[in-house]
Every structure is written in structure tokens, then in C-alpha cells.
Design an enzyme around this catalytic site. Structure first.
Site, PDB file in Angstrom:
ATOM      1  N   CYS A  64      15.537  -7.866   4.445  1.00 14.90           N
ATOM      2  CA  CYS A  64      14.970  -9.146   4.775  1.00 14.90           C
ATOM      3  C   CYS A  64      14.834  -9.771   3.432  1.00 14.90           C
ATOM      4  CB  CYS A  64      13.206  -8.814   5.059  1.00 14.90           C
ATOM      5  SG  CYS A  64      12.158 -10.284   5.053  1.00 14.90           S
ATOM      6  N   ASN A 115       0.419   0.482   6.090  1.00 13.28           N
ATOM      7  CA  ASN A 115       1.401  -0.026   4.915  1.00 13.28           C
ATOM      8  C   ASN A 115       2.076  -1.187   5.666  1.00 13.28           C
ATOM      9  OD1 ASN A 115       4.305   0.714   2.739  1.00 13.28           O
ATOM     10  ND2 ASN A 115       2.735  -0.947   2.765  1.00 13.28           N
ATOM     11  N   GLY A 116       1.827  -2.416   5.293  1.00 16.41           N
ATOM     12  CA  GLY A 116       2.462  -3.485   5.793  1.00 16.41           C
ATOM     13  C   GLY A 116       1.636  -4.681   6.196  1.00 16.41           C
ATOM     14  N   GLY A 153      -0.703   0.438  -5.007  1.00 16.78           N
ATOM     15  CA  GLY A 153      -1.839  -0.237  -4.473  1.00 16.78           C
ATOM     16  C   GLY A 153      -2.983   0.431  -5.407  1.00 16.78           C
ATOM     17  N   TYR A 162      11.637  -4.362  -7.193  1.00 15.81           N
ATOM     18  CA  TYR A 162      10.239  -4.224  -7.784  1.00 15.81           C
ATOM     19  C   TYR A 162       9.403  -3.156  -7.457  1.00 15.81           C
ATOM     20  CZ  TYR A 162       5.576  -5.082  -9.300  1.00 15.81           C
ATOM     21  OH  TYR A 162       4.146  -4.999  -9.696  1.00 15.81           O
ATOM     22  N   CYS A 185       0.792  -1.104   0.005  1.00 13.29           N
ATOM     23  CA  CYS A 185       0.068   0.024   0.169  1.00 13.29           C
ATOM     24  C   CYS A 185       0.902   1.212   0.044  1.00 13.29           C
ATOM     25  CB  CYS A 185      -0.868  -0.082   1.376  1.00 13.29           C
ATOM     26  SG  CYS A 185      -2.154  -1.229   1.203  1.00 13.29           S
ATOM     27  N   CYS A 233       5.599 -13.901   1.126  1.00 12.59           N
ATOM     28  CA  CYS A 233       6.013 -12.936   2.033  1.00 12.59           C
ATOM     29  C   CYS A 233       4.778 -12.635   2.965  1.00 12.59           C
ATOM     30  CB  CYS A 233       5.997 -11.579   1.183  1.00 12.59           C
ATOM     31  SG  CYS A 233       6.330 -10.093   2.269  1.00 12.59           S
TER      32      CYS A 233
HETATM   33  P1  AMP Z   1       4.316 -13.701 -13.047  1.00  9.87           P
HETATM   34  O1  AMP Z   1       3.701 -13.524 -14.325  1.00  9.87           O
HETATM   35  O2  AMP Z   1       3.424 -14.349 -11.881  1.00  9.87           O
HETATM   36  O3  AMP Z   1       5.614 -14.367 -12.796  1.00  9.87           O
HETATM   37  O4  AMP Z   1       4.842 -12.194 -12.283  1.00  9.87           O
HETATM   38  C1  AMP Z   1       5.938 -11.674 -12.663  1.00  9.87           C
HETATM   39  C2  AMP Z   1       5.687 -10.046 -13.114  1.00  9.87           C
HETATM   40  O5  AMP Z   1       4.993  -9.506 -12.105  1.00  9.87           O
HETATM   41  C3  AMP Z   1       6.833  -9.328 -13.249  1.00  9.87           C
HETATM   42  O6  AMP Z   1       7.010  -9.055 -14.561  1.00  9.87           O
HETATM   43  C4  AMP Z   1       7.218  -8.474 -11.980  1.00  9.87           C
HETATM   44  O7  AMP Z   1       7.528  -7.097 -12.339  1.00  9.87           O
HETATM   45  C5  AMP Z   1       5.716  -8.489 -11.634  1.00  9.87           C
HETATM   46  N1  AMP Z   1       5.624  -8.584 -10.105  1.00  9.87           N
HETATM   47  C6  AMP Z   1       6.444  -9.034  -9.163  1.00  9.87           C
HETATM   48  N2  AMP Z   1       6.037  -9.277  -8.026  1.00  9.87           N
HETATM   49  C7  AMP Z   1       4.733  -8.480  -7.955  1.00  9.87           C
HETATM   50  C8  AMP Z   1       3.845  -8.521  -7.011  1.00  9.87           C
HETATM   51  N3  AMP Z   1       3.819  -8.678  -5.906  1.00  9.87           N
HETATM   52  N4  AMP Z   1       2.646  -7.640  -7.687  1.00  9.87           N
HETATM   53  C9  AMP Z   1       2.468  -7.445  -8.789  1.00  9.87           C
HETATM   54  N5  AMP Z   1       3.189  -7.593  -9.753  1.00  9.87           N
HETATM   55  C10 AMP Z   1       4.222  -8.359  -9.211  1.00  9.87           C
END
Ligand code: AMP
Length: 467
Positions: free
Chosen positions: A435, A103-104, A28, A243, A2, A384
Site C-alpha cells: 500500500c 494495531n491498525g 507508540g 519510517y 501501535c 493514511c
Molecule cells: P515533519 O516535520 O512534519 O515534516 O515530520 C517529518 C519528520 O517526522 C521526519 O523526520 C520523519 O522521520 C518523522 N515522521 C514521519 N512520519 C511520522 C509519523 N507518522 N509520526 C511521527 N513522526 C513521523
């Protein structure tokens, strides 16, 4: 995941909060909300599902009068996507109010909620964050900040909080410091935000990070800071740099652009792609890492994938089939760059593998001779519990397949991930104090005893803010 933003002491507090939330939209997209407290001490809230740009009508913003405001952009897992789970929470207690933006993720919220419910508390949402509101309501401390401190003792997990108690803004960051929180100034006003990009948009200057375990209170008596939460090892989230945060931000005091470039350069050193002719990113989150990879490899950096900006993040689709379709809706390759070439495609992470798999087939269809996939983080193998939305372990593709299986499944000629050490050594603050549980499976604290309840939350009506 968030975004939170707050301001004390500005006559256009709510309008500035709305601006700040625009800059935190990437944290978010499910719902957004703003609370404002006027000169008479009256608190009002506007919350809406969807984006900040969709959420606030002019008439609603006019209602949000006063010099104090906090706001929130929210992203949660499917199921919890409901207006009653939008934040900030605004509760009325004993002729005063408690507003809260979080947030968390709290790791012991299930137990805390049970205790409160057994004691007669009634909850109006299914968010973990609401337990903090109840605990503040019951606290007996003499000052607003003492009440928040008392409420937080015994709360475990990740939190950055903006709280308004009557006409005091109280800000708190958990002692492990998982999520970022920065404090700034705009003339005489105090501004707080998850990332510095939200301070930039309102013209505020960055003063400092809110320290792990610190509580800051601001009101007409001035600014007070307390370091009263029990000290703990620092566990900043490495995934914020990989990311989550925006590259124009500083988080944990370090530039995200710099860390992502360093991740890309380190990736090129650890996993070069001999014979490749061109490097491109999966836009936008891996742009900086791909640039670092290209610089280190002396290869041209091209814009070979065009992202449609009017489609939300792929994760927003609750079903797998929806996600597959969205990869195509979201990205289109530029044939003129790719055709006949050996290409390096850089992404920051692979979670379920859906995005990579879909993109590889698009890039091959656009005529790539060879596709070398490079990932600027280590394989994600564990969920996570501290605020990033990762699916259950069974859905994490790198936890299910060997490197060879994954290379085949994704349809690439080669696959290279950054090592955990390489990732940590690329952090601007040095490798210590991060972490990396989602990459290493080594959780720095006790994990939730009922992770499924924490995730879906259905049984006890609990769904977590995934803030
Ligand atoms: P996936 O298709 O499930 O392997 O998602 C990977 C893609 O989602 C990558 O392009 C990442 O940049 C992005 N990504 C990684 N973690 C998250 C997250 N927690 N929420 C949304 N997008 C994510």
C-alpha cells in the site's frame, strides 16, 4: 500506530510482555497497558499514560500474575490522548472476559459503532477498536476463534489483533495485511509481536508471520489456525519499511535495515548530489537510508546531527508552535563536521515540513556552505486511513506546494525525493503487494465516508486509536 505483544503459556507472562513493550515503544508513546490472566482464569489489567518505563510500578506488575498476557503501546492523534483510550481493552461479559489489543485503523468503525449504539450498546472509550470487543461479545460461534472470526466479518480496514477470551489467546491479521505481526516460540510458550525486535528481547525465536486473513488460537488444547476471513489483495504498508519499524526488525518477512539501505542507495542513484562532501542522517529513523546513500555516492557518512534521546517524537506536540520549538530541543548540529561544507542531509520523510525547515536553519547556522536535502521516500500527499498518523491533506506540505516552492520554503539548495517505483523496488519482498496510498493517493479500498470523524472523532465522541 501501535505496538502489540502477547504470550501464551509462560509463568512470567506479564513481565515478558513488559519487556516486549519496551522494544515496541517506538510504535507508540502515548500510553501502555498489560493484561494478564492467571491460572484461575481471572484477568487483570494495568494501563498508564506515557512510556512503558513510566507506566508500571512493581506492585502493579505483581498483580499481573498468570501464564497468559497481552500488551499494547499506543500512539494517537491529539484529543484522544486519555486513559480510557489506553489498551488493552478489558471487558467483562457474562462472567467471562474479553481483552483486546489492536494495531491498525478500521475504516468503517463509524458506521459499525452507530449500528451498535442504535442497538443499545454503551461504549466506554472513543476508540475504533472497541467496536470489535462489542462484536465479539455478541457473536455466537462455538469456539473462541469462531467468535472472533464472526466478529471480524464486516469489519473493514487495518487490524492486527491480540484477543484473550477466557483462557484462549486469539490472534488475527486483516486480509490485506497492512500491519506486520509475527509469531514465535519461547520454549513451550507462544509469542506474538508487531515486530521481531520484541521477540529478540524476550529470547524467543521467530517462527513465522501471521498471514493476512489468518486467525490463530492458542490454548490448553494446542494451536489452531483458520483462514476464514474473505481473501483480499495484499497491501502491506510501505511506510513500515520507510519510517515506522525498527531497523533491527524484520517486518513482512524482510529486514528493515536492508530495505532502508536499499532506499538510500536508490535515492543516491535517482537524485545524486554532485559536489557534496559529506552525508548525514536526521537521526534515528533515517540512519540506515543515509548510510545507503553515502555508500552508493562514495561519500563519507558523518554523525552531524546529535539527537537528544530524552525528547519524544516531534509529532507528539499537538500544536504547531510546540513542534517548532521541539526541533531545536531535539537536534543539535556538530559544527566541526558541517562548517564550510556542501552537505547532504537525508531524512526518511517530510510530512508537515517543520522538522526539515528547522534543521536546515540549524545546519546553515552551523556554517554549511550548501545544503542538499534528500528524502528516502516519495512526497507524502495523502492521509493514511490504515493506521499511520498523517495529518489532513491540507497540512501535508508536499500536497500544497510545487517542488520549486518547497525547495524555497525549506531553504535548501536542492531537494530530491525518491520515486514511488524506486521505493517499491527497494522492498525486500519485491515491489508487489504494498500500500502506497500516502504517496500516490491511490487507496486500495474504499476510504472512510466520514474521514474527519474518523480523525478527530469529536462529534460522536469518536476518536480513533491510530494504533
Ligand atoms: P515533519 O516535520 O512534519 O515534516 O515530520 C517529518 C519528520 O517526522 C521526519 O523526520 C520523519 O522521520 C518523522 N515522521 C514521519 N512520519 C511520522 C509519523 N507518522 N509520526 C511521527 N513522526 C513521523
Amino acid at each position: 500506530m501501535c505496538g502489540i505483544f502477547g504470550i501464551y503459556g509462560h509463568k512470567e507472562a506479564a513481565a515478558l510482555t513488559q519487556l516486549g513493550l519496551y522494544s515496541l515503544q517506538h510504535r507508540g508513546q502515548e500510553s501502555a497497558g498489560i493484561v494478564a490472566v492467571d491460572d484461575g482464569g481471572h484477568a487483570r489489567v494495568v494501563r498508564a499514560m506515557g512510556l512503558v518505563s513510566e507506566g508500571f510500578e512493581d506492585e502493579e506488575m505483581e498483580v499481573l500474575d498468570g501464564p497468559i498476557s497481552i500488551g499494547h503501546t499506543r500512539y494517537s492523534t491529539a484529543g484522544a490522548s486519555a486513559i480510557e483510550n489506553a489498551q488493552p481493552i478489558l471487558a467483562r461479559v457474562r462472567r467471562s472476559h474479553i481483552a483486546l489489543a489492536h494495531n491498525g485503523n478500521l475504516t468503517n468503525a463509524v458506521q459499525l459503532r452507530r449500528e451498535l449504539e442504535d442497538d443499545g450498546a454503551i461504549f466506554s472509550s472513543t476508540m475504533d477498536s472497541e467496536v470489535i470487543v462489542h462484536r465479539i461479545a455478541r457473536s455466537t460461534g462455538e469456539t473462541p476463534e469462531a467468535r472472533v472470526a464472526e466478529a471480524l466479518r464486516g469489519v473493514e480496514g487495518a487490524y492486527c489483533l491480540l484477543v484473550v477470551l477466557d483462557e484462549t489467546v486469539i490472534v488475527a491479521r486483516d486480509p490485506h495485511g497492512w500491519r506486520p505481526l509475527v509469531m514465535g516460540r519461547l520454549a513451550d510458550s507462544y509469542v506474538f509481536a508487531s515486530e521481531t525486535c520484541a521477540l529478540d528481547i524476550v529470547g524467543a525465536t521467530v517462527e513465522r508471520e501471521v498471514q493476512p486473513g489468518e486467525i490463530v488460537a492458542v490454548d490448553r488444547h494446542g494451536v489452531r489456525t483458520l483462514q476464514v476471513l474473505p481473501p483480499a489483495p495484499i497491501n502491506r504498508c510501505v511506510f513500515e519499511h520507510v519510517y515506522f519499524a525498527r531497523p533491527d526488525s524484520k517486518v513482512f518477512g524482510g529486514s528493515v535495515d536492508r530495505s532502508r539501505r536499499a532506499l538510500g542507495r536508490q535515492l543516491a542513484r535517482e537524485c545524486p548530489a554532485p559536489g557534496a562532501e559529506v552525508v548525514f542522517a536526521v537521526p534515528d529513523s533515517s540512519n540506515s537510508a543515509a548510510l545507503g546513500f553515502a555508500e552508493e555516492s562514495n561519500l563519507p557518512y558523518e554523525l552531524a546531527l546529535i539527537r537528544n534521546h530524552y525528547v519524544g517524537r516531534t509529532f507528539i506536540q499537538p500544536t504547531q508552535s510546540g513542534r517548532d520549538a521541539k526541533v531545536k530541543v531535539k537536534y543539535n548540529p556538530v559544527r566541526e563536521i558541517i562548517e564550510g561544507k556542501s552537505v547532504v542531509m537525508v531524512d526518511d520523510s517530510i510530512v508537515r515540513g517543520t522538522t526539515t525547515r528547522g534543521l536546515v536553519s540549524l545546519v546553515r547556522a552551523a556554517g554549511a556552505r550548501e545544503v542538499h536535502m534528500r528524502v528516502s521516500s516519495a512526497p507524502i500527499i495523502s492521509p493514511c486511513y490504515y493506521g499511520i498518523d498523517t495529518p489532513r491533506r491540507e497540512e501535508l506540505i508536499a500536497a500544497r506546494m510545487t517542488h520549486e516552492e518547497l525547495t524555497k520554503h525549506l531553504g535548501v539548495d536542492s531537494l530530491g525525493y525518491l520515486s514511488i517505483d524506486g521505493m517499491l523496488s527497494s522492498m525486500p519482498e519485491g515491489p508487489q503487494g504494498y500500500c502506497h496510498a500516502c504517496f500516490s493517493g491511490r487507496y486500495p479500498t474504499a476510504t472512510p465516508s466520514e474521514p474527519e470523524l474518523l480523525r478527530a472523532g469529536s462529534a460522536a465522541g469518536l476518536a480513533f486509536s491510530r494504533a
